[in-house]
Scaffold this active site. Structure first.
Site, PDB file in Angstrom:
ATOM      1  N   GLU A   1     -13.357  -0.310 -28.519  1.00 37.77           N
ATOM      2  CA  GLU A   1     -13.441  -1.000 -29.820  1.00 37.77           C
ATOM      3  C   GLU A   1     -12.138  -0.848 -30.605  1.00 37.77           C
ATOM      4  O   GLU A   1     -11.736  -1.742 -31.335  1.00 37.77           O
ATOM      5  CB  GLU A   1     -14.606  -0.446 -30.655  1.00 37.77           C
ATOM      6  CG  GLU A   1     -15.962  -0.968 -30.243  1.00 37.77           C
ATOM      7  CD  GLU A   1     -16.120  -2.480 -30.410  1.00 37.77           C
ATOM      8  OE1 GLU A   1     -15.775  -3.004 -31.478  1.00 37.77           O
ATOM      9  OE2 GLU A   1     -16.575  -3.126 -29.450  1.00 37.77           O
TER      10      GLU A   1
ATOM     11  N   CYS B   1     -23.929  -7.935 -22.468  1.00 38.65           N
ATOM     12  CA  CYS B   1     -24.114  -6.544 -22.885  1.00 38.65           C
ATOM     13  C   CYS B   1     -25.030  -5.875 -21.860  1.00 38.65           C
ATOM     14  O   CYS B   1     -26.173  -6.311 -21.671  1.00 38.65           O
ATOM     15  CB  CYS B   1     -24.759  -6.530 -24.275  1.00 38.65           C
ATOM     16  SG  CYS B   1     -25.206  -4.863 -24.813  1.00 38.65           S
TER      17      CYS B   1
ATOM     18  N   TYR C   1     -24.340   0.199 -29.318  1.00 32.89           N
ATOM     19  CA  TYR C   1     -25.750   0.011 -28.983  1.00 32.89           C
ATOM     20  C   TYR C   1     -26.249   1.133 -28.052  1.00 32.89           C
ATOM     21  O   TYR C   1     -27.452   1.388 -27.980  1.00 32.89           O
ATOM     22  CB  TYR C   1     -25.940  -1.315 -28.219  1.00 32.89           C
ATOM     23  CG  TYR C   1     -25.983  -2.588 -29.054  1.00 32.89           C
ATOM     24  CD1 TYR C   1     -25.775  -2.583 -30.432  1.00 32.89           C
ATOM     25  CD2 TYR C   1     -26.240  -3.802 -28.433  1.00 32.89           C
ATOM     26  CE1 TYR C   1     -25.816  -3.777 -31.155  1.00 32.89           C
ATOM     27  CE2 TYR C   1     -26.297  -4.989 -29.163  1.00 32.89           C
ATOM     28  CZ  TYR C   1     -26.084  -4.965 -30.517  1.00 32.89           C
ATOM     29  OH  TYR C   1     -26.142  -6.138 -31.234  1.00 32.89           O
ATOM     30  N   GLY C   2     -25.312   1.726 -27.329  1.00 29.13           N
ATOM     31  CA  GLY C   2     -25.674   2.567 -26.186  1.00 29.13           C
ATOM     32  C   GLY C   2     -26.477   3.819 -26.482  1.00 29.13           C
ATOM     33  O   GLY C   2     -27.101   4.383 -25.587  1.00 29.13           O
TER      34      GLY C   2
ATOM     35  N   ASP D   1     -22.623  -9.542 -27.629  1.00 31.94           N
ATOM     36  CA  ASP D   1     -22.473  -8.124 -27.280  1.00 31.94           C
ATOM     37  C   ASP D   1     -22.363  -7.369 -28.605  1.00 31.94           C
ATOM     38  O   ASP D   1     -22.272  -7.970 -29.677  1.00 31.94           O
ATOM     39  CB  ASP D   1     -21.212  -7.909 -26.429  1.00 31.94           C
ATOM     40  CG  ASP D   1     -21.008  -6.440 -26.057  1.00 31.94           C
ATOM     41  OD1 ASP D   1     -21.999  -5.776 -25.685  1.00 31.94           O
ATOM     42  OD2 ASP D   1     -19.876  -5.939 -26.154  1.00 31.94           O
ATOM     43  N   SER D   2     -22.334  -6.030 -28.491  1.00 30.09           N
ATOM     44  CA  SER D   2     -22.198  -5.222 -29.700  1.00 30.09           C
ATOM     45  C   SER D   2     -20.782  -5.274 -30.271  1.00 30.09           C
ATOM     46  O   SER D   2     -20.568  -4.868 -31.410  1.00 30.09           O
ATOM     47  CB  SER D   2     -22.535  -3.765 -29.373  1.00 30.09           C
ATOM     48  OG  SER D   2     -21.633  -3.280 -28.394  1.00 30.09           O
TER      49      SER D   2
ATOM     50  N   THR E   1     -26.384  -2.998 -22.027  1.00 24.88           N
ATOM     51  CA  THR E   1     -27.464  -2.248 -22.665  1.00 24.88           C
ATOM     52  C   THR E   1     -28.652  -3.166 -22.992  1.00 24.88           C
ATOM     53  O   THR E   1     -29.802  -2.822 -22.719  1.00 24.88           O
ATOM     54  CB  THR E   1     -26.931  -1.563 -23.947  1.00 24.88           C
ATOM     55  OG1 THR E   1     -25.775  -0.796 -23.578  1.00 24.88           O
ATOM     56  CG2 THR E   1     -27.961  -0.668 -24.565  1.00 24.88           C
TER      57      THR E   1
ATOM     58  N   CYS F   1     -21.313  -1.139 -18.347  1.00 26.40           N
ATOM     59  CA  CYS F   1     -21.197  -1.526 -19.757  1.00 26.40           C
ATOM     60  C   CYS F   1     -20.024  -2.486 -19.818  1.00 26.40           C
ATOM     61  O   CYS F   1     -18.965  -2.221 -19.228  1.00 26.40           O
ATOM     62  CB  CYS F   1     -20.914  -0.285 -20.600  1.00 26.40           C
ATOM     63  SG  CYS F   1     -20.364  -0.647 -22.274  1.00 26.40           S
ATOM     64  N   THR F   2     -20.192  -3.595 -20.518  1.00 29.51           N
ATOM     65  CA  THR F   2     -19.127  -4.610 -20.513  1.00 29.51           C
ATOM     66  C   THR F   2     -17.858  -4.155 -21.243  1.00 29.51           C
ATOM     67  O   THR F   2     -16.807  -4.778 -21.096  1.00 29.51           O
ATOM     68  CB  THR F   2     -19.619  -5.940 -21.125  1.00 29.51           C
ATOM     69  OG1 THR F   2     -20.185  -5.675 -22.413  1.00 29.51           O
ATOM     70  CG2 THR F   2     -20.660  -6.595 -20.238  1.00 29.51           C
ATOM     71  N   HIS F   3     -17.965  -3.078 -22.017  1.00 32.52           N
ATOM     72  CA  HIS F   3     -16.737  -2.539 -22.615  1.00 32.52           C
ATOM     73  C   HIS F   3     -15.845  -1.861 -21.558  1.00 32.52           C
ATOM     74  O   HIS F   3     -14.632  -1.775 -21.742  1.00 32.52           O
ATOM     75  CB  HIS F   3     -17.066  -1.478 -23.665  1.00 32.52           C
ATOM     76  CG  HIS F   3     -17.463  -2.017 -25.009  1.00 32.52           C
ATOM     77  ND1 HIS F   3     -18.679  -2.602 -25.239  1.00 32.52           N
ATOM     78  CD2 HIS F   3     -16.794  -2.033 -26.198  1.00 32.52           C
ATOM     79  CE1 HIS F   3     -18.760  -2.952 -26.524  1.00 32.52           C
ATOM     80  NE2 HIS F   3     -17.622  -2.629 -27.130  1.00 32.52           N
TER      81      HIS F   3
END
Ligand code: DGL
Length: 266
Positions: free
Chosen positions: A152, A73, A42-43, A10-11, A75, A186-188
């Site tokens: 993040e 991810c 990345y988005g 993932d990012s 995205t 989004c996995t975040h």
């Protein structure tokens, strides 16, 4: 029995939503997790950039001997999952299809929201996948860049004014749609699930990371790729950006002793 590690990327910290589920389901597997924090988010990127980043991540994990790949991810999964599969030549899985099937199986009123990054919303991948799983379902998508930087930074609490404001702004376009199910595309975003539920009371949230991990575990089994160990799998995080700030956020999101997690420069 296959003792090679599984590869996940993932990012940034978002893919840990998949990793934490994988660690529960398959505690004996070694995991190589690539967090491309030098390039997060990345988005907001275009498809060409996403393809290049996905190719680099795939090459890295394949070069390190991964036996299968989980693209944790949304995205990348929405924009270029086919390319990742082809380039790796390995069994692989993204998060869009499993999360879409889960949403289609969850909604009672046939109205599903998808909150994702902008690049994911633009791709239309979730709409297609949800409609393929239930053709009468109405899908309402919205892409936002507000939430990834907060996750993040490890800031996910609804009592944090910035989090509350960002979450409320992010869900606003989906509020009046009468949805009963919201895919955190989004996995975040599952890292902010507590705050998102406060802003969208009564709506069932679908965790894309978790759904991707469940599907990936079945793929490993079907392909005879499990290690055969019941415990003791090692999680190694390879970080392309600042290792220390990744470690601080990971410590918030991984429900385990961080002493047992290796964090290295990618
Ligand atoms: N966690 C990723 C996703 O699921 C990427 C978010 C980002 O870097 O913008 O879309």
């Amino acid at each position: 029995m296959d003792l090679r590690p599984i590869g996940v990327f993932d990012s940034g910290v978002g893919g840990l939503t998949a990793v934490r589920e994988l660690r529960k389901l398959l505690p004996g597997e070694d995991i190589l997790y690539f967090a491309d924090t030098a390039n997060v988010p990345y988005g907001g990127r275009d498809v060409g950039q996403l393809r290049a980043l996905a190719a680099a991540a795939t090459e890295k994990l394949c070069g390190l001997g991964a036996k299968a790949l989980l693209v944790a991810c949304g995205t990348i999964s929405s924009n270029c999952i086919g390319e990742v599969g082809k380039a790796s030549g390995l069994p692989y899985c993204g998060v869009v299809l499993p999360a879409s099937r889960a949403a289609a199986g969850t909604t009672k009123n046939g109205r599903v929201g998808v909150l994702s990054t902008e690049a994911t919303a633009r791709s239309g991948a979730f709409e297609r996948a949800i409609k393929a799983a239930g053709e009468d379902i109405e899908v309402f998508s919205y892409g936002t860049g507000l939430l990834v930087p907060l996750a993040e930074a490890g800031r996910t609490d609804y009592s944090d004014m910035d989090v509350r404001e960002a979450v409320n702004t992010a869900v606003e376009p989906l509020r009046d749609k009468g949805i009963d199910t919201l895919v955190l595309g989004c996995t975040h975003f599952p890292l902010l699930a507590g705050a998102i539920s406060r802003a969208m009371e009564g709506v069932t949230l679908i965790d894309t990371g978790e759904m991707g991990a469940v599907e990936f575990a079945s793929i490993l089994k079907e392909n005879g790729l499990l290690s055969g160990r019941r415990a003791g799998g090692v999680l190694t995080c390879l970080v392309s950006g600042d290792k220390r700030s990744f470690a601080q956020s990971a410590a918030i999101f991984l429900p385990e002793d961080m002493g047992s997690v290796r964090i290295e420069n990618a």
